[in-house]
Motif scaffolding. Sequence first.
Motif, mmCIF file in Angstrom:
data_model
loop_
_atom_site.group_PDB
_atom_site.id
_atom_site.type_symbol
_atom_site.label_atom_id
_atom_site.label_comp_id
_atom_site.label_asym_id
_atom_site.label_seq_id
_atom_site.Cartn_x
_atom_site.Cartn_y
_atom_site.Cartn_z
ATOM 1 N N ILE A 85 0.830 -1.210 0.000
ATOM 2 C CA ILE A 85 0.000 0.000 0.000
ATOM 3 C C ILE A 85 0.869 1.267 0.000
ATOM 4 C CG2 ILE A 85 -1.700 1.340 1.322
ATOM 5 C CD1 ILE A 85 -2.945 -1.307 2.199
ATOM 6 N N GLU A 111 2.708 1.913 -3.236
ATOM 7 C CA GLU A 111 1.861 2.458 -4.304
ATOM 8 C C GLU A 111 1.515 3.917 -4.018
ATOM 9 O OE1 GLU A 111 0.745 0.933 -7.204
ATOM 10 O OE2 GLU A 111 2.005 -0.791 -6.735
ATOM 11 N N GLU A 112 1.178 4.198 -2.742
ATOM 12 C CA GLU A 112 0.834 5.573 -2.371
ATOM 13 C C GLU A 112 1.950 6.554 -2.706
ATOM 14 O OE1 GLU A 112 -2.114 5.071 1.510
ATOM 15 O OE2 GLU A 112 0.042 5.177 1.808
ATOM 16 N N ARG A 113 3.165 6.087 -2.508
ATOM 17 C CA ARG A 113 4.291 6.988 -2.714
ATOM 18 C C ARG A 113 4.906 6.833 -4.109
ATOM 19 N NH1 ARG A 113 4.844 5.000 2.473
ATOM 20 N NH2 ARG A 113 6.669 3.737 2.003
ATOM 21 N N GLY A 114 4.203 6.136 -5.001
ATOM 22 C CA GLY A 114 4.586 6.140 -6.405
ATOM 23 C C GLY A 114 5.722 5.211 -6.773
ATOM 24 N N ALA A 118 5.777 3.100 -9.170
ATOM 25 C CA ALA A 118 5.956 3.126 -10.624
ATOM 26 C C ALA A 118 6.723 4.376 -11.048
ATOM 27 C CB ALA A 118 4.594 3.082 -11.319
ATOM 28 N N GLU A 119 6.363 5.500 -10.467
ATOM 29 C CA GLU A 119 7.040 6.760 -10.828
ATOM 30 C C GLU A 119 8.503 6.700 -10.435
ATOM 31 O OE1 GLU A 119 8.588 10.768 -10.811
ATOM 32 O OE2 GLU A 119 8.482 9.441 -9.097
ATOM 33 N N ALA A 141 10.297 4.497 -12.963
ATOM 34 C CA ALA A 141 10.324 5.176 -14.259
ATOM 35 C C ALA A 141 11.334 6.325 -14.244
ATOM 36 C CB ALA A 141 8.934 5.702 -14.607
ATOM 37 N N ARG A 142 11.328 7.091 -13.173
ATOM 38 C CA ARG A 142 12.234 8.240 -13.069
ATOM 39 C C ARG A 142 13.685 7.779 -13.140
ATOM 40 N NH1 ARG A 142 10.862 12.486 -14.778
ATOM 41 N NH2 ARG A 142 8.868 12.091 -13.778
ATOM 42 N N MET A 180 4.382 7.235 -16.610
ATOM 43 C CA MET A 180 4.595 8.169 -15.497
ATOM 44 C C MET A 180 5.633 9.239 -15.812
ATOM 45 S SD MET A 180 2.381 7.521 -13.231
ATOM 46 C CE MET A 180 2.914 8.669 -11.979
ATOM 47 N N GLY A 182 -1.333 1.787 -11.333
ATOM 48 C CA GLY A 182 -0.417 1.351 -10.292
ATOM 49 C C GLY A 182 0.766 0.603 -10.847
ATOM 50 N N PRO A 237 -7.480 -0.165 0.992
ATOM 51 C CA PRO A 237 -8.379 0.939 1.322
ATOM 52 C C PRO A 237 -9.292 1.284 0.138
ATOM 53 C CG PRO A 237 -6.110 1.721 1.089
ATOM 54 C CD PRO A 237 -6.071 0.227 1.031
ATOM 55 N N PHE A 284 -8.396 2.736 -3.542
ATOM 56 C CA PHE A 284 -6.952 2.497 -3.699
ATOM 57 C C PHE A 284 -6.571 2.331 -5.167
ATOM 58 C CE2 PHE A 284 -3.348 -0.650 -3.521
ATOM 59 C CZ PHE A 284 -2.413 0.206 -2.956
ATOM 60 N N GLN A 285 -5.507 3.027 -5.568
ATOM 61 C CA GLN A 285 -4.965 2.952 -6.938
ATOM 62 C C GLN A 285 -5.901 3.516 -8.003
ATOM 63 O OE1 GLN A 285 -3.758 -1.260 -7.144
ATOM 64 N NE2 GLN A 285 -1.652 -0.561 -7.214
ATOM 65 N N PHE A 293 -7.269 8.814 -6.086
ATOM 66 C CA PHE A 293 -6.331 8.425 -5.028
ATOM 67 C C PHE A 293 -4.915 8.878 -5.410
ATOM 68 C CE2 PHE A 293 -3.368 5.297 -3.254
ATOM 69 C CZ PHE A 293 -3.823 5.089 -1.957
ATOM 70 N N HIS A 335 -2.400 11.738 -3.731
ATOM 71 C CA HIS A 335 -1.060 11.406 -3.262
ATOM 72 C C HIS A 335 0.036 12.072 -4.090
ATOM 73 C CE1 HIS A 335 -3.254 8.400 -0.924
ATOM 74 N NE2 HIS A 335 -2.220 8.462 -0.115
ATOM 75 N N MET A 350 0.601 12.080 -7.386
ATOM 76 C CA MET A 350 1.193 11.349 -8.497
ATOM 77 C C MET A 350 0.688 11.800 -9.867
ATOM 78 S SD MET A 350 3.408 9.477 -7.252
ATOM 79 C CE MET A 350 3.800 9.644 -5.521
#
Lengths: 317, 312
Positions: A166, A169-172, A174-175, A178-179, B212, B226, B242, B245-246, B250, B254, B256
């Motif tokens: 969780i 994913e919340e903090r990215g 994928a990003e 990728a970065r 991204m 995601g 939650p 989520f994703q 969301f 966050h 993104m």
Amino acid sequence: MESWLDFEKPLLELEKKIKDLKALADAGHPDILHEVEKLERFAEKKRRETYEKLTRWERVQLARHPLRPYTNDYIKMIASWFCELHGDRLFAEDKAIVGGLATIGDYRVVVIGQQKGRDTKENLARNFGMPHPEGYRKALRLFRLAAKFDKPVVTLVDTPGAFPGIGAEERGQAEAIARNLFEMARLPVPILVIVIGEGGSGGALGIGVGDVVLMMEYAIYSVISPEGCAAILWGDRSKAQQAAEALKLTAPDLLQLGVIDGIVPEPTGGAHRDPKTAAENLKRSIIENLGHLTRTPIETLLERRLEKYSRMGVYKE
Amino acid sequence: MSWFRRIERGLKGSIKREMPDGLWRKCDGCGEIVYERVIQRNYWTCNKCGHHFMISARDYITMLVDEDTFEESDANLTSVDPLEFKDSKRYPDRLKAAIKKTALREAILTGKGEIGGHPSVLGALDFRFLGGSMASVVGEKVARATRRALEENRFLVLISSSGGARMQEGILSLMQMAKTSAWLARFSEAGGLYISILTHPTTGGVTASFAMLGDIVIAEPGALIGFAGPRVIEQTINQELPPGFQRSEFLLDHGMLDMVVSRPQIKKTLVGIFDFFSEKRRPAEEARKPAVLKTPPHIEVKADKDKLPPKA
Ligand SMILES: [Zn+2]
């Protein structure tokens, strides 16, 4: 013996027997030396037989061997000086990726690698070598540090994959990956990548873009774990063996597919059987490659780096 | 509108038509029965709940480009079977089935077009073709599209919808992440503008590479976006996820995404951004003229002497 793989056990038993006989000979029974020699020849033959025809699945097991040297083990063996640096300056310190300043031979480099744990406690701290976005962003911070001070980057890849969770994913996640791909593609210093154990998908690639990419002989590198692939395509995780065969994930496979530039040899039986020799081979290879890379103008390196990745892939036109 | 009929054609066989004659359709969002023509006119969103229906790559591009300006590139690139991959089916058989089902050659459509008069390069993934997965062809076409945008000084727009890697191409699929990112980095270095549009669903290697990396990242409402899929996460952490989520909202919360924009507004949004950035794309002659410093109208030039600091 529980750390050892099934195909290793007969060899280990044989080696133990030889050791015992040798001790006996030394203790005043020189007549059995002849027997010892015969057994040693037999063991050598057995070893060759076993490791020459390893299946891909057996190589997967070697790459994940619990006794295999990890990033920190190699750093200790190949660097005459190391100063670990921590944190991404954004959110947290991720112990699944270690990084810092190192002197390897005559080269001063920034070294970064995924780090698995040796026991349960360390694995909890290191999340089994599965980084969060913070790990990739720490790596990025260190890439930029290397670029600022014109130091080559050496990365050691060894991860089951980036962590699927969780917070990640919340903090990215994928990003963050990728970065790194984006930044490493144009980083104005040489980058040398060595897959030392498990090259698990995007989580591996996140520190794995470079001018030269090598694999240790028994390392693997794959788009998905054999178990994950088996679950999706076979609908059955236990078909991992077949998936490993189909995925073509060994060092020789990747060399043939043009994805890697070379293979660092390991001692017979794998790096864990003789970590010192494995580390010497790794060090020799790093020094040799840094020699070529640091002598090449950076504009040329960047052009070649882009060409290298442009060539990846097979299609029909 | 020209994209109108094409959408109808593109969708045949891809979405189950539950009502006779395809005149009516049950919305996956609200469950209401909605008139197909109305959905189409609404850029394939539900007029009752705003649900975004999955559309083909061609329909998406047609929706964005100015009428009759799209010109497809690299249409002849097709996949081969470099690993001779076989699970329950051979990879070439899976490809053949996908080609037959979708009438597409691969999971991506790329080409040139104008968006609000702005010369652009577009690429759109098509989820119907093996889940929009990252084949060598997908990576190559994204890389070529980026190079074209770079060489011809065009804006770049990529529309993503993907389940991630093309497992049947193994490590070569993974390397497409590096390839596409490398070209985007080169494009960015040269000052190119890239807008990434994320649609439902965008996961795995596509998210962790070009999707991204937009200078501006836009998502459609409610899209699943995601790195790992929700099921993998649930199994790994053994914990319920939650609510929301994703989903796009969301991710916006966050930090993104730059924005969540519903499909009918996307072209307008792109044109606005392109207009904004087009200043630096004026002809070279114009660009060389020294900038004239203008005093913003709201600032009084005659300074109020009283407010100046006293002279020493
Ligand atoms: Zn609805």
